[in-house]
Write an enzyme that holds these catalytic residues in place. Structure first.
Site, mmCIF file in Angstrom:
data_model
loop_
_atom_site.group_PDB
_atom_site.id
_atom_site.type_symbol
_atom_site.label_atom_id
_atom_site.label_comp_id
_atom_site.label_asym_id
_atom_site.label_seq_id
_atom_site.Cartn_x
_atom_site.Cartn_y
_atom_site.Cartn_z
ATOM 1 N N ARG A 233 0.854 -1.189 0.000
ATOM 2 C CA ARG A 233 0.000 0.000 0.000
ATOM 3 C C ARG A 233 0.893 1.244 0.000
ATOM 4 N NH1 ARG A 233 -3.533 -2.808 -1.393
ATOM 5 N NH2 ARG A 233 -5.608 -3.104 -0.503
ATOM 6 N N GLU A 262 -4.114 7.152 -4.531
ATOM 7 C CA GLU A 262 -4.516 6.591 -5.828
ATOM 8 C C GLU A 262 -5.849 7.178 -6.268
ATOM 9 O OE1 GLU A 262 -4.311 2.333 -5.714
ATOM 10 O OE2 GLU A 262 -2.315 2.366 -4.829
ATOM 11 N N HIS A 280 -1.334 -0.143 -9.846
ATOM 12 C CA HIS A 280 -1.965 -1.076 -8.905
ATOM 13 C C HIS A 280 -2.536 -2.317 -9.619
ATOM 14 C CE1 HIS A 280 -3.899 -1.199 -4.636
ATOM 15 N NE2 HIS A 280 -3.619 -2.423 -5.075
HETATM 16 C C1 DGY Z 1 -5.563 -6.139 -2.578
HETATM 17 O O1 DGY Z 1 -6.281 -7.117 -2.789
HETATM 18 O O2 DGY Z 1 -5.458 -5.641 -1.470
HETATM 19 C C2 DGY Z 1 -4.769 -5.607 -3.732
HETATM 20 O O3 DGY Z 1 -4.185 -4.419 -3.463
HETATM 21 C C3 DGY Z 1 -5.597 -5.569 -4.993
HETATM 22 O O4 DGY Z 1 -5.841 -6.861 -5.367
#
Ligand code: DGY
Length: 313
Positions: A233, A262, A280
């Site tokens: 993240r 984002e 992402h």
């Molecule tokens: C998640 O699942 O947390 C990813 O960032 C996207 O698949």
């Protein structure tokens, strides 16, 4: 006549409905990305990770029984409020582990061999074979440092030995099976891990404990010429500090799939030539995104019926 259970599903997930059977007692309403959550007697919610589920949202959904997040990460959910209101919550672990680990490796390879710059040069016709053009680094003999050795971190680590990389990891929980499977070494202090690794790859959840975990001091503690990879993240890394570390040459390169705000990407990141930027796409394979939907849908159905969730948070 039995009343139908109304559920709200993110509009972007329509495509995946072809893969499941929707029971006749369930009524789906789609929620467009920019629309607020409507008020109503909905009992289930299947949101994307980009939608924050907090008190204001729950105030509009007094009958809500379950939030089935379409993601393994759940930093978009206010778990305290969900728990206080008795609303169950689930995520999508396991089904995206391998795809995300593969994408992490794509970034490791791309950053260490300067694929972003190389691709731009090739497209622009700005090259002639030269022995010192676009030199990257050899992976063999170097150390991959994992920040977090959960499912995805371990899957990334397991791909390292064929490339000749040693693996070190920093995690609150020791992973003895992982250590014996690939000879991974646990390092207890974050600063020691950062100082030992040639490539640091982030695999912790975003939480109040990990927000800003990698700031200027931590980047400064990394080896000169190291590489930073983040497929977890954005909020875990201080992006301004990362820009400075790339600009000064403290870091050789970096690879990012995630960002603090984002879909915005800060200008200084866009300007850095030795940085690979992806939008992402860690879990973005056809099979994985379908499996995520099937799992989230099963959780949604269980939650609205008061049954135990398959992957509760
Ligand atoms: C998640 O699942 O947390 C990813 O960032 C996207 O698949």
């Amino acid at each position: 006549m039995r009343s139908r259970s109304r559920v709200l599903v993110a509009d972007e997930l329509k495509h995946f409905l072809q893969f499941i059977d929707v029971s006749s007692d369930v009524e789906i309403e789609f929620l467009a990305a920019d629309d607020p959550v409507p008020e109503g007697d909905y009992v289930g919610l299947l949101p994307l990770l980009s939608r924050r589920i907090d008190e204001a949202v729950l105030d509009r959904l007094p009958q809500l029984r379950v939030v089935a997040n379409y993601a393994v990460g759940y930093d978009n959910l206010d778990l305290g409020v969900l728990r206080a209101r008795g609303v169950a919550a689930s995520n999508t672990p396991d089904v995206l582990t391998e795809a995300t680990a593969d994408l992490t490796w794509a970034l490791i390879m791309a950053a260490s061999r300067r694929l972003g710059e190389a691709e731009r040069r090739a497209r622009e016709g700005e090259w002639r074979w030269h022995p010192t053009m676009l030199l990257g680094i050899d992976l063999r003999g170097r150390t991959l440092g994992l920040l977090g050795a959960g499912r995805i971190g371990r899957a990334v680590g397991k791909r390292a030995p064929p490339f000749g990389l040693k693996v070190a990891y920093w995690d609150r929980v020791a992973q003895p099976a992982f250590e014996s499977a690939i000879g991974a070494r646990r390092i207890e202090k974050l600063a020691d891990l950062l100082a030992a690794a040639d490539i640091v790859s982030i695999h912790v959840q975003l939480s109040s404990e990990t927000a800003g975990l990698i700031g200027a001091a931590e980047l400064g503690a990394m080896k000169d010429g190291a590489i930073l990879i983040n497929t977890a993240r954005g909020g875990i890394v201080d992006e301004e500090a990362l820009c400075a570390a790339l600009e000064s040459g403290k870091l050789r390169a970096a690879g990012l799939d995630v960002y603090e705000n984002e879909p915005e990407i800060r200008d200084c990141l866009k300007r850095a030539p030795n940085l690979i930027l992806l939008p992402h796409i860690g879990s973005a394979t056809e099979g994985t995104r379908r499996s995520m939907f099937e799992l989230a849908w099963s959780n949604l159905m269980r939650g609205i019926r008061g049954e135990p969730l398959l992957t509760p948070i």
